[in-house]
Scaffold this motif. Structure first.
Motif, PDB file in Angstrom:
ATOM      1  N   MET A   1      38.277  58.510  32.257  1.00 15.22           N
ATOM      2  CA  MET A   1      37.003  57.919  32.672  1.00 15.22           C
ATOM      3  C   MET A   1      36.847  56.519  32.098  1.00 15.22           C
ATOM      4  SD  MET A   1      34.075  58.861  34.361  1.00 15.22           S
ATOM      5  CE  MET A   1      34.327  57.312  35.249  1.00 15.22           C
ATOM      6  N   ALA A   2      37.242  56.343  30.845  1.00 12.93           N
ATOM      7  CA  ALA A   2      37.126  55.035  30.199  1.00 12.93           C
ATOM      8  C   ALA A   2      37.967  53.995  30.920  1.00 12.93           C
ATOM      9  CB  ALA A   2      37.547  55.131  28.739  1.00 12.93           C
ATOM     10  N   GLU A   3      39.171  54.386  31.346  1.00 12.90           N
ATOM     11  CA  GLU A   3      40.033  53.430  32.042  1.00 12.90           C
ATOM     12  C   GLU A   3      39.521  53.131  33.446  1.00 12.90           C
ATOM     13  OE1 GLU A   3      42.328  51.678  30.608  1.00 12.90           O
ATOM     14  OE2 GLU A   3      41.926  52.757  28.745  1.00 12.90           O
ATOM     15  N   LEU A   4      38.984  54.142  34.125  1.00  9.23           N
ATOM     16  CA  LEU A   4      38.402  53.901  35.449  1.00  9.23           C
ATOM     17  C   LEU A   4      37.205  52.956  35.355  1.00  9.23           C
ATOM     18  CD1 LEU A   4      38.504  57.493  37.024  1.00  9.23           C
ATOM     19  CD2 LEU A   4      39.896  55.524  37.667  1.00  9.23           C
ATOM     20  N   GLU A   5      36.350  53.197  34.371  1.00  8.92           N
ATOM     21  CA  GLU A   5      35.183  52.328  34.212  1.00  8.92           C
ATOM     22  C   GLU A   5      35.607  50.917  33.817  1.00  8.92           C
ATOM     23  OE1 GLU A   5      31.498  53.274  33.190  1.00  8.92           O
ATOM     24  OE2 GLU A   5      31.582  55.420  33.597  1.00  8.92           O
ATOM     25  N   ALA A   6      36.627  50.812  32.978  1.00  5.80           N
ATOM     26  CA  ALA A   6      37.121  49.492  32.592  1.00  5.80           C
ATOM     27  C   ALA A   6      37.619  48.731  33.815  1.00  5.80           C
ATOM     28  CB  ALA A   6      38.245  49.635  31.559  1.00  5.80           C
ATOM     29  N   ALA A   7      38.353  49.431  34.684  1.00  9.88           N
ATOM     30  CA  ALA A   7      38.847  48.787  35.905  1.00  9.88           C
ATOM     31  C   ALA A   7      37.699  48.349  36.809  1.00  9.88           C
ATOM     32  CB  ALA A   7      39.776  49.739  36.650  1.00  9.88           C
ATOM     33  N   CYS A   8      36.687  49.209  36.926  1.00  5.09           N
ATOM     34  CA  CYS A   8      35.517  48.849  37.743  1.00  5.09           C
ATOM     35  C   CYS A   8      34.821  47.607  37.179  1.00  5.09           C
ATOM     36  CB  CYS A   8      34.533  50.013  37.800  1.00  5.09           C
ATOM     37  SG  CYS A   8      35.064  51.419  38.799  1.00  5.09           S
ATOM     38  N   GLY A   9      34.645  47.568  35.867  1.00 10.90           N
ATOM     39  CA  GLY A   9      33.991  46.430  35.239  1.00 10.90           C
ATOM     40  C   GLY A   9      34.772  45.143  35.400  1.00 10.90           C
TER      41      GLY A   9
END
Length: 223
Positions: free
Chosen positions: A84-92
């Motif tokens: 989840m942290a990596e997905l959110e980082a990519a989105c940001g």
């Protein structure tokens, strides 16, 4: 704006609360008929609520027992938060490069709504606005596939993210982290936005893996 919950969503949240607060113990059988009688509803919304909880790992089907209260293995839950942290980082990171004027307005509005909810001291009100805030960032990345993956995993982790907001000072800390995320996105600083979101989510993952480990320990000791 947060949409009112329908009957299934309300039932899911009520049962979810009872599980994460320990009122429904690990291994407890969840009988659809008994739950329907207890809540004064038909079995259909109960069944739908339990299926939604099964997607989060809080409920599972056991042979000859039906639906029972469960919990993800601590290591698996931590892996989910890391993902989840990596997905959110990519989105940001992408949002910082692709933010449109319309989504900028939405993002600022979502942050303001989080601040208003935080001022009430109600973690549940804050969680609702927190969910909206994150979904705006997912859409702002303007990558439909990535947005869909982030939304799906966010929903699976929602019981743990909600519970984590009840810990002391977490709402205020979360709001400060949101402010840092927005500042990075508005500054078109993709690296900073990604780093802020990654750390924002991983703080929760560490806490929840420990919580589930403790719950499972209690369950084994009671067996």
């Amino acid at each position: 704006m947060i949409r009112p919950m329908n009957q299934t969503q309300r039932l899911r949240q009520t049962i979810e609360d009872e599980i994460v607060e320990g009122r429904l113990a690990l291994g407890a059988r969840l009988d659809e008929t008994q739950l329907a009688e207890r809540f004064g509803v038909s079995r259909t919304p109960i069944r739908e609520a339990l299926l939604q909880l099964a997607a989060t790992g809080l409920v599972e089907t056991k042979p000859r027992r039906g639906m029972v209260v469960s919990a993800p293995e601590p290591g698996h839950l931590l892996e989910m938060f890391e993902t989840m942290a990596e997905l959110e980082a990519a989105c940001g990171r992408l949002a910082a490069r692709r933010l449109t004027p319309e989504l900028e307005v939405e993002l600022k509005g979502a942050l303001d709504a989080c601040a208003r909810a935080a001022s009430t001291g109600d973690p549940e009100a804050y969680y609702g606005e927190n969910y909206v805030f994150h979904t705006v960032i997912y859409r702002a990345c303007r990558n439909d596939f990535l947005c869909g993956q982030a939304l799906a995993l966010h929903r699976r982790l929602s019981p743990y993210r909600r519970l984590q907001l009840r810990t002391r000072h977490r709402v205020a800390q979360s709001l400060a982290e949101h402010e840092a995320v927005v500042a990075a996105i508005l500054a078109s600083d993709g690296a900073a936005a990604a780093d802020q979101l990654r750390r924002h989510v991983l703080i929760q993952g560490d806490g929840f893996s420990e919580l589930v480990a403790n719950l499972r320990t209690l369950d084994h000791s009671a067996a």
